[in-house]
Design an enzyme around this catalytic site. Structure first.
Site, PDB file in Angstrom:
ATOM      1  N   THR A 167       0.828  -1.218   0.000  1.00  0.00           N
ATOM      2  CA  THR A 167       0.000   0.000   0.000  1.00  0.00           C
ATOM      3  C   THR A 167       0.859   1.263   0.000  1.00  0.00           C
ATOM      4  O   THR A 167       0.356   2.354  -0.224  1.00  0.00           O
ATOM      5  CB  THR A 167      -0.946   0.024   1.215  1.00  0.00           C
ATOM      6  OG1 THR A 167      -0.221  -0.394   2.352  1.00  0.00           O
ATOM      7  CG2 THR A 167      -2.134  -0.864   1.006  1.00  0.00           C
ATOM      8  N   ARG A 208      -1.859  -0.661  15.976  1.00  0.00           N
ATOM      9  CA  ARG A 208      -1.847   0.409  16.980  1.00  0.00           C
ATOM     10  C   ARG A 208      -3.124   0.570  17.784  1.00  0.00           C
ATOM     11  O   ARG A 208      -3.026   0.860  18.994  1.00  0.00           O
ATOM     12  CB  ARG A 208      -1.411   1.725  16.309  1.00  0.00           C
ATOM     13  CG  ARG A 208       0.089   1.739  16.034  1.00  0.00           C
ATOM     14  CD  ARG A 208       0.484   2.736  14.987  1.00  0.00           C
ATOM     15  NE  ARG A 208       0.049   2.311  13.655  1.00  0.00           N
ATOM     16  CZ  ARG A 208       0.385   2.942  12.532  1.00  0.00           C
ATOM     17  NH1 ARG A 208       1.150   4.007  12.584  1.00  0.00           N
ATOM     18  NH2 ARG A 208      -0.033   2.488  11.363  1.00  0.00           N
TER      19      ARG A 208
HETATM   20  O1  C5P Z   1      -1.022  -0.168  13.464  1.00  0.00           O
HETATM   21  P1  C5P Z   1      -1.829  -0.630  12.291  1.00  0.00           P
HETATM   22  O2  C5P Z   1      -3.201  -1.160  12.656  1.00  0.00           O
HETATM   23  O3  C5P Z   1      -1.876   0.391  11.184  1.00  0.00           O
HETATM   24  O4  C5P Z   1      -0.989  -1.886  11.761  1.00  0.00           O
HETATM   25  C1  C5P Z   1      -1.321  -2.561  10.583  1.00  0.00           C
HETATM   26  C2  C5P Z   1      -0.434  -3.744  10.420  1.00  0.00           C
HETATM   27  O5  C5P Z   1      -0.721  -4.320   9.140  1.00  0.00           O
HETATM   28  C3  C5P Z   1       1.047  -3.457  10.433  1.00  0.00           C
HETATM   29  O6  C5P Z   1       1.705  -4.620  10.946  1.00  0.00           O
HETATM   30  C4  C5P Z   1       1.383  -3.264   8.968  1.00  0.00           C
HETATM   31  O7  C5P Z   1       2.705  -3.589   8.674  1.00  0.00           O
HETATM   32  C5  C5P Z   1       0.437  -4.254   8.320  1.00  0.00           C
HETATM   33  N1  C5P Z   1       0.085  -3.942   6.937  1.00  0.00           N
HETATM   34  C6  C5P Z   1      -0.490  -2.753   6.551  1.00  0.00           C
HETATM   35  N2  C5P Z   1      -0.788  -2.519   5.235  1.00  0.00           N
HETATM   36  C7  C5P Z   1      -0.546  -3.461   4.325  1.00  0.00           C
HETATM   37  C8  C5P Z   1       0.021  -4.678   4.688  1.00  0.00           C
HETATM   38  C9  C5P Z   1       0.322  -4.896   6.028  1.00  0.00           C
HETATM   39  O8  C5P Z   1      -0.749  -1.894   7.377  1.00  0.00           O
HETATM   40  N3  C5P Z   1      -0.876  -3.242   3.064  1.00  0.00           N
END
Ligand code: C5P
Length: 250
Positions: A135, A226
């Site tokens: 993303t 988070r």
């Molecule tokens: O803190 P948050 O809820 O944003 O974390 C989202 C998790 O999902 C993190 O571990 C991030 O690396 C992962 N992730 C993401 N977007 C993606 C793939 C994985 O946020 N496209």
């Protein structure tokens, strides 16, 4: 969480929350695991924690009865990915990721390895999830590395490639979940990060869905970082999200 190899049955209807352990060391991760184990479906371990804490954090979570999503996004020649996947099965993870842009032969090698290793060990095959387009990449950056510069089309192209290579799951952003649900078989598990309840900070997530919206759009699993691990009371935050999910009606 249980993932049944060929039929891909899961019990995510009971608890689809995957808590991302995006913390720098084993002590912080273990503290979260102890609080969260009764109220989440699985724990996601990414590159930071795995590089710092190693396989022993996976073993500790498994011994405590938790499920593990090993998010190391393997991307290499088929032989190397097959061996990394075999090592993950030996470690007893329930989900793991590979980059779909590694191509058909790599994806097939990963699937073959997961099933062969699980059979040899007499255990259920973990679910391999394909990562399509990160993303963090926009159309310009995709074009610059020589890919189709329309992000949506590139995601759909890689998703179709992954499914035809035999993958049983995909990681997708909230932006993509509806489109992918309409083009991949219903048995393909969709795992969605970027989850924020009303009132949560978006942080660096540009496009978010609430847990309820993501499930309604067709996601099977919700990766939540988070909003849980950075909350003043992570357990209460996870319990609140779980209580808000319409699981019985799914
Ligand atoms: O803190 P948050 O809820 O944003 O974390 C989202 C998790 O999902 C993190 O571990 C991030 O690396 C992962 N992730 C993401 N977007 C993606 C793939 C994985 O946020 N496209």
């Amino acid at each position: 969480m249980t993932v049944d190899g060929d039929s891909c049955l899961t019990d995510e209807m009971q608890n689809p929350i995957i808590a991302a352990l995006d913390v720098p060391n084993a002590e912080m991760a273990w503290d979260l695991v102890q609080q969260l184990i009764p109220v989440v479906g699985a724990f996601k371990i990414g590159s930071e924690l795995f590089t710092s804490a190693g396989p022993s954090i996976v073993r500790s979570i498994r011994q405590a009865g938790g499920s593990v999503f090993l998010d190391l996004k393997f991307h290499d020649i088929p032989n190397t990915v097959a061996k990394a996947v075999a090592a993950a099965v030996e470690l007893d993870v329930q989900m793991l990721t590979v980059h779909t842009s590694g191509g058909t032969a790599m994806l097939q090698a990963a699937e073959d390895s997961v099933h062969a290793t699980a059979r040899r060990l007499g255990k259920t095959s973990p679910l391999i999830l394909g990562v399509t387009v990160l993303t963090s990449l926009d159309g310009n950056e995709l074009g610059a590395v020589g890919f189709e510069s329309n992000v949506g089309r590139q995601v759909e192209r890689l998703a179709a490639l992954a499914v035809s290579a035999g993958l049983r799951g995909l990681v997708c952003s909230p932006l993509e979940v509806v489109a992918l649900r309409s083009i991949v078989p219903a048995s393909v598990q969709l795992v969605t990060p970027g989850i924020r309840a009303e009132g949560d900070q978006a942080n660096d997530q540009k496009r978010t869905l609430s847990p309820q919206e993501a499930l309604a759009a067709g996601a099977n699993w919700l990766v939540i970082g988070r909003p849980i691990y950075a909350a003043s009371n992570p357990r209460a935050a996870a319990e609140k999200i779980l209580a808000s999910l319409p699981l019985s009606s799914r």
